[in-house]
Motif scaffolding. Structure first.
Motif, PDB file in Angstrom:
ATOM      1  N   UNK A 203       0.855  -1.177   0.000  1.00  0.00           N
ATOM      2  CA  UNK A 203       0.000   0.000   0.000  1.00  0.00           C
ATOM      3  C   UNK A 203       0.888   1.223   0.000  1.00  0.00           C
ATOM      4  N   UNK A 204       0.323   2.337   0.355  1.00  0.00           N
ATOM      5  CA  UNK A 204       1.090   3.580   0.453  1.00  0.00           C
ATOM      6  C   UNK A 204       0.729   4.238   1.780  1.00  0.00           C
ATOM      7  N   UNK A 205       1.706   4.326   2.679  1.00  0.00           N
ATOM      8  CA  UNK A 205       1.403   4.788   4.033  1.00  0.00           C
ATOM      9  C   UNK A 205       1.311   6.305   4.107  1.00  0.00           C
ATOM     10  N   UNK A 206       0.502   6.737   5.038  1.00  0.00           N
ATOM     11  CA  UNK A 206       0.348   8.155   5.334  1.00  0.00           C
ATOM     12  C   UNK A 206      -0.251   8.267   6.731  1.00  0.00           C
ATOM     13  N   UNK A 207      -0.429   9.479   7.205  1.00  0.00           N
ATOM     14  CA  UNK A 207      -1.003   9.684   8.534  1.00  0.00           C
ATOM     15  C   UNK A 207      -2.450   9.203   8.550  1.00  0.00           C
ATOM     16  N   UNK A 208      -2.836   8.627   9.669  1.00  0.00           N
ATOM     17  CA  UNK A 208      -4.176   8.088   9.788  1.00  0.00           C
ATOM     18  C   UNK A 208      -5.283   9.107   9.635  1.00  0.00           C
ATOM     19  N   UNK A 209      -4.958  10.408   9.789  1.00  0.00           N
ATOM     20  CA  UNK A 209      -5.974  11.447   9.628  1.00  0.00           C
ATOM     21  C   UNK A 209      -6.209  11.801   8.167  1.00  0.00           C
ATOM     22  N   UNK A 210      -5.349  11.301   7.267  1.00  0.00           N
ATOM     23  CA  UNK A 210      -5.458  11.588   5.838  1.00  0.00           C
ATOM     24  C   UNK A 210      -5.458  10.293   5.013  1.00  0.00           C
ATOM     25  N   UNK A 211      -6.418   9.410   5.254  1.00  0.00           N
ATOM     26  CA  UNK A 211      -6.386   8.128   4.545  1.00  0.00           C
ATOM     27  C   UNK A 211      -6.511   8.273   3.037  1.00  0.00           C
ATOM     28  N   UNK A 212      -7.154   9.341   2.573  1.00  0.00           N
ATOM     29  CA  UNK A 212      -7.312   9.518   1.141  1.00  0.00           C
ATOM     30  C   UNK A 212      -6.001   9.892   0.450  1.00  0.00           C
ATOM     31  N   UNK A 213      -4.962  10.235   1.242  1.00  0.00           N
ATOM     32  CA  UNK A 213      -3.660  10.575   0.675  1.00  0.00           C
ATOM     33  C   UNK A 213      -2.774   9.345   0.480  1.00  0.00           C
ATOM     34  N   UNK A 214      -3.226   8.206   0.956  1.00  0.00           N
ATOM     35  CA  UNK A 214      -2.452   6.971   0.807  1.00  0.00           C
ATOM     36  C   UNK A 214      -3.333   5.845   0.298  1.00  0.00           C
ATOM     37  N   UNK A 215      -2.800   4.648   0.367  1.00  0.00           N
ATOM     38  CA  UNK A 215      -3.541   3.445  -0.022  1.00  0.00           C
ATOM     39  C   UNK A 215      -3.345   2.395   1.071  1.00  0.00           C
ATOM     40  N   UNK A 216      -4.430   2.010   1.685  1.00  0.00           N
ATOM     41  CA  UNK A 216      -4.351   1.020   2.761  1.00  0.00           C
ATOM     42  C   UNK A 216      -4.190  -0.381   2.194  1.00  0.00           C
ATOM     43  N   UNK A 217      -3.157  -1.069   2.654  1.00  0.00           N
ATOM     44  CA  UNK A 217      -2.968  -2.462   2.225  1.00  0.00           C
ATOM     45  C   UNK A 217      -4.134  -3.333   2.674  1.00  0.00           C
ATOM     46  N   UNK A 218      -4.821  -2.915   3.730  1.00  0.00           N
ATOM     47  CA  UNK A 218      -5.980  -3.676   4.189  1.00  0.00           C
ATOM     48  C   UNK A 218      -7.116  -3.574   3.173  1.00  0.00           C
ATOM     49  N   UNK A 219      -7.336  -2.368   2.628  1.00  0.00           N
ATOM     50  CA  UNK A 219      -8.378  -2.208   1.611  1.00  0.00           C
ATOM     51  C   UNK A 219      -8.028  -2.975   0.333  1.00  0.00           C
ATOM     52  N   UNK A 220      -6.755  -3.008  -0.004  1.00  0.00           N
ATOM     53  CA  UNK A 220      -6.327  -3.802  -1.161  1.00  0.00           C
ATOM     54  C   UNK A 220      -6.635  -5.280  -0.905  1.00  0.00           C
ATOM     55  N   UNK A 221      -6.340  -5.717   0.314  1.00  0.00           N
ATOM     56  CA  UNK A 221      -6.631  -7.113   0.660  1.00  0.00           C
ATOM     57  C   UNK A 221      -8.123  -7.413   0.572  1.00  0.00           C
ATOM     58  N   UNK A 222      -8.958  -6.469   0.970  1.00  0.00           N
ATOM     59  CA  UNK A 222     -10.397  -6.695   0.889  1.00  0.00           C
ATOM     60  C   UNK A 222     -10.813  -7.028  -0.545  1.00  0.00           C
ATOM     61  N   UNK A 223     -10.215  -6.345  -1.522  1.00  0.00           N
ATOM     62  CA  UNK A 223     -10.529  -6.627  -2.924  1.00  0.00           C
ATOM     63  C   UNK A 223     -10.026  -8.014  -3.330  1.00  0.00           C
ATOM     64  N   UNK A 224      -8.817  -8.360  -2.892  1.00  0.00           N
ATOM     65  CA  UNK A 224      -8.274  -9.679  -3.206  1.00  0.00           C
ATOM     66  C   UNK A 224      -9.095 -10.765  -2.529  1.00  0.00           C
ATOM     67  N   UNK A 225      -9.468 -10.519  -1.287  1.00  0.00           N
ATOM     68  CA  UNK A 225     -10.258 -11.510  -0.552  1.00  0.00           C
ATOM     69  C   UNK A 225     -11.608 -11.728  -1.223  1.00  0.00           C
ATOM     70  N   UNK A 226     -12.213 -10.666  -1.725  1.00  0.00           N
ATOM     71  CA  UNK A 226     -13.482 -10.802  -2.438  1.00  0.00           C
ATOM     72  C   UNK A 226     -13.311 -11.664  -3.685  1.00  0.00           C
ATOM     73  N   UNK A 227     -12.200 -11.487  -4.390  1.00  0.00           N
ATOM     74  CA  UNK A 227     -11.938 -12.299  -5.572  1.00  0.00           C
ATOM     75  C   UNK A 227     -11.753 -13.770  -5.200  1.00  0.00           C
ATOM     76  N   UNK A 228     -11.098 -14.010  -4.081  1.00  0.00           N
ATOM     77  CA  UNK A 228     -10.897 -15.385  -3.638  1.00  0.00           C
ATOM     78  C   UNK A 228     -12.213 -16.019  -3.193  1.00  0.00           C
ATOM     79  N   UNK A 229     -13.096 -15.231  -2.612  1.00  0.00           N
ATOM     80  CA  UNK A 229     -14.405 -15.759  -2.220  1.00  0.00           C
ATOM     81  C   UNK A 229     -15.227 -16.142  -3.459  1.00  0.00           C
ATOM     82  N   UNK A 230     -15.098 -15.368  -4.519  1.00  0.00           N
ATOM     83  CA  UNK A 230     -15.782 -15.735  -5.758  1.00  0.00           C
ATOM     84  C   UNK A 230     -15.218 -17.029  -6.325  1.00  0.00           C
ATOM     85  N   UNK A 231     -13.880 -17.146  -6.283  1.00  0.00           N
ATOM     86  CA  UNK A 231     -13.250 -18.374  -6.749  1.00  0.00           C
ATOM     87  C   UNK A 231     -13.708 -19.565  -5.902  1.00  0.00           C
TER      88      UNK A 231
END
Length: 399
Positions: A203-231
């Motif tokens: 992901x891309x880290x940033x201060x927790x008060x500005x989540x829109x300025x970074x990319x959370x690896x957890x949110x990326x995982x949510x997308x991957x996990x959804x794909x695995x659930x479909x599989x």
């Protein structure tokens, strides 16, 4: 005749050996088995497994624990190729916090209202004790066997199957094999396979008060996990016989992400289990999984794809050949000609014996739902019934 007091004694001693995979007690359990089987008048082969040589073998089934030492143990009732192998593993999974157990000590056998409690009583020291009781009963019967039977106690089943692999590599084989895994009143004739996967996501880290300025690896995982659930849904939509619903699951077991509460995490590592289908090679299964992870719907993944690796155990699918008479022989020994034959969603050593050309199935005391659980348990009468079945099967096949 099964001596329940001796079964209780054996199981008490087996449970007291905290034989978690890779531990010193895993070694001690094999030495205990060898001494006990020798005391029953069987010829025992106890050997130190060349772990490095097994790991160098291209068919090595994988390991998930650190193991510097491992031992094999095979006992036979006489010379020649055994007409029957009875197999049981002595390694167990960790018990978790002892305080969570009702009795306070998972390594002390408790008996309450006809049920035994303790780590490993279900998976599968109850089955091992039943095997020993059957061998003892056959010896006491005075029946002269025309063919030998064998007892294989193995290590490492929980984390890949090193013990059975080494036993077969040593040349120990037979005409048929029964594994005393818990089967809840059914006969398991087929196992699904399983692979351990590891996902690394950035992901891309940033201060927790500005989540829109970074990319959370957890949110990326949510997308991957959804794909695995479909599989997962696709692969389990129409399971082949003898498998029931959802036999090839995909499950995430561990997730690690972030190092500070107010920082957007830039790395996540998840590990889990990928169920494989009969007839599917490991290479095919890995390719399907990796394609699903790569197709996850998140823009970050276009330039920062998930890294997938495959550590740990490799459990292939396996099955008893369709129509093989060993199934009806076991049903007859159990006294139930209509006993259900099912497929199990987990991997076991069945696939190793089957791959070596030994017709193999599973029948044992307990229910897999109790395996690996706090307050793991098995009913006393189920252990005794299993021992009686094994003794009848030995006599049917060997005398």
């Amino acid at each position: 005749m099964i001596d329940i007091d001796l079964v209780r004694r054996d199981l008490t001693q087996l449970v007291s050996l905290a034989s978690v995979g890779g531990s010193e007690s895993e070694v001690l359990a094999q030495r205990w088995c060898a001494a006990t089987l020798a005391g029953l008048g069987l010829d025992v082969d106890l050997w130190q497994i060349d772990v490095d040589a097994m790991r160098a073998d291209p068919d090595h089934p994988g390991e998930e624990v650190e193991r510097a030492e491992a031992w094999g143990c095979v006992a036979t009732s006489g010379p020649g190729t055994p007409a029957l192998i009875l197999n049981g593993h002595v390694d167990v999974v960790p018990p978790g916090e002892p305080e969570a157990w009702t009795g306070g000590d998972p390594w002390v056998l408790r008996e309450v209202d006809g049920t035994w409690f303790g780590r490993g009583v279900c998976d599968m020291k109850g089955g091992v004790a039943a095997i020993f009781a059957a061998a003892r009963a056959v010896a006491a019967s005075g029946v002269e066997l025309k063919r030998p039977f064998a007892v294989h106690t193995v290590v490492g089943e929980e984390d890949g199957g090193l013990g059975a692999f080494a036993t077969l590599r040593r040349g120990h084989t037979g005409d048929a094999c029964l594994i005393a895994e818990p089967t809840a009143g059914t006969i398991v004739t087929a196992n699904a396979g399983a692979l351990t996967f590891r996902l690394e996501l950035s992901g891309s880290s940033t201060h927790g008060s500005r989540p829109d300025a970074g990319v959370s690896a957890i949110e990326v995982f949510e997308a991957v996990h959804a794909a695995l659930r479909r599989l997962d849904a696709e692969r389990n939509a129409a399971p082949p016989a003898p498998f029931d619903a959802h036999p090839f699951p995909i499950s995430v077991g561990t997730i690690q992400a972030g190092d500070w509460a107010s920082t957007i995490p830039d790395r996540l590592v998840a590990e889990g289990r990928f169920g494989t289908r009969p007839g599917e090679t490991f290479e095919q299964a890995r390719a399907v999984f990796e394609a699903a992870a790569a197709a996850a719907d998140h823009p970050w993944l276009e330039k920062n794809p998930a890294v997938v690796t495959w550590p740990g155990g490799q459990f292939a699918a396996g099955s008893l050949p369709e129509g093989h008479p060993f199934l009806d022989e076991v049903r007859a020994a159990a006294g139930d000609p209509a006993m259900a034959a099912v497929g199990a969603p987990y991997g076991s050593d069945l696939r190793q014996y089957a791959a070596a050309g030994v017709p193999t199935l599973q029948l044992g005391p307990g229910d897999i739902a109790n395996a690996h659980a706090v307050d793991e348990s098995v009913r006393v009468d189920e252990v005794v019934a299993a021992a009686e079945t094994y003794a009848r099967l030995i006599l049917a096949r060997c005398s």
